[in-house]
Design a protein around this motif. Structure first.
Motif, short mmCIF file in Angstrom:
data_model
loop_
_atom_site.label_atom_id
_atom_site.label_comp_id
_atom_site.label_asym_id
_atom_site.label_seq_id
_atom_site.Cartn_x
_atom_site.Cartn_y
_atom_site.Cartn_z
N ASP A 1 26.32 -27.05 -71.47
CA ASP A 1 26.28 -27.10 -70.00
C ASP A 1 26.25 -25.70 -69.41
O ASP A 1 25.51 -25.43 -68.46
CB ASP A 1 27.49 -27.87 -69.45
CG ASP A 1 27.41 -29.37 -69.69
OD1 ASP A 1 26.32 -29.88 -70.02
OD2 ASP A 1 28.47 -30.03 -69.55
N SER A 2 27.04 -24.80 -69.98
CA SER A 2 27.07 -23.41 -69.51
C SER A 2 25.72 -22.74 -69.71
O SER A 2 25.22 -22.03 -68.82
CB SER A 2 28.17 -22.65 -70.24
OG SER A 2 28.16 -21.30 -69.87
N LEU A 3 25.11 -22.97 -70.87
CA LEU A 3 23.79 -22.40 -71.13
C LEU A 3 22.75 -22.94 -70.15
O LEU A 3 21.91 -22.19 -69.65
CB LEU A 3 23.37 -22.67 -72.59
CG LEU A 3 24.17 -21.91 -73.65
CD1 LEU A 3 23.83 -22.43 -75.04
CD2 LEU A 3 23.93 -20.41 -73.55
N ARG A 4 22.82 -24.24 -69.86
CA ARG A 4 21.89 -24.82 -68.89
C ARG A 4 22.07 -24.18 -67.51
O ARG A 4 21.10 -23.95 -66.79
CB ARG A 4 22.07 -26.34 -68.81
CG ARG A 4 21.37 -27.09 -69.92
CD ARG A 4 21.35 -28.59 -69.67
NE ARG A 4 22.66 -29.20 -69.83
CZ ARG A 4 23.17 -29.61 -70.99
NH1 ARG A 4 22.47 -29.49 -72.10
NH2 ARG A 4 24.36 -30.16 -71.06
N SER A 5 23.31 -23.86 -67.15
CA SER A 5 23.54 -23.24 -65.84
C SER A 5 22.94 -21.83 -65.80
O SER A 5 22.48 -21.38 -64.75
CB SER A 5 25.03 -23.22 -65.49
OG SER A 5 25.72 -22.26 -66.26
#
Length: 122
Positions: free
Chosen positions: A23-27
């Motif tokens: 999720d952090s990478l997607r952000s």
């Protein structure tokens, strides 16, 4: 290149991802793609932001497969590992590695002229 070869060459380690990490990478991808449209950015700045989005998307694929690129040569290792995730990514892996070298020029070269290079680009 295979996961077995990447592990043997110590280019990746086996490590399961977490949902929070993905999720952090997607952000990061979302932010980079949003920022690339900011007014007043140079072509180099736009390229670096677009490159960061492509590299992070590649990292998402690698992490989803359960591997982490080694930090020394991390961008290079990420693109090598992208091809291991699926042979359909081989052409993208080569293209993104070329972008990596261009990005290094944008980030590390002196404005207006290329600095003296020693050895392989990072």
């Amino acid at each position: 290149m295979s996961w077995k070869k990447l592990l043997h060459d110590r280019r990746v380690t086996a490590e399961p991802p977490s949902k929070a990490e993905l999720d952090s990478l997607r952000s990061i991808v979302t932010r980079s793609l949003k920022d690339v449209t900011a007014p007043g950015l140079s072509a180099d700045a736009r390229f670096v932001l677009a490159y960061d989005a492509a590299r992070t998307l590649s990292l998402i694929v690698v992490r989803a497969e359960g591997y982490r690129p080694k930090s020394v040569g991390g961008h290079y290792n990420t693109f090598l590992a992208l091809g291991a995730a699926d042979p359909a990514f081989n052409a993208l892996s080569v293209y993104f590695d070329g972008c990596r070298m261009k990005r290094n020029g944008c980030e590390y070269d002196i404005a207006g002229r290329e600095r003296h290079r020693r050895g392989r680009s990072a």
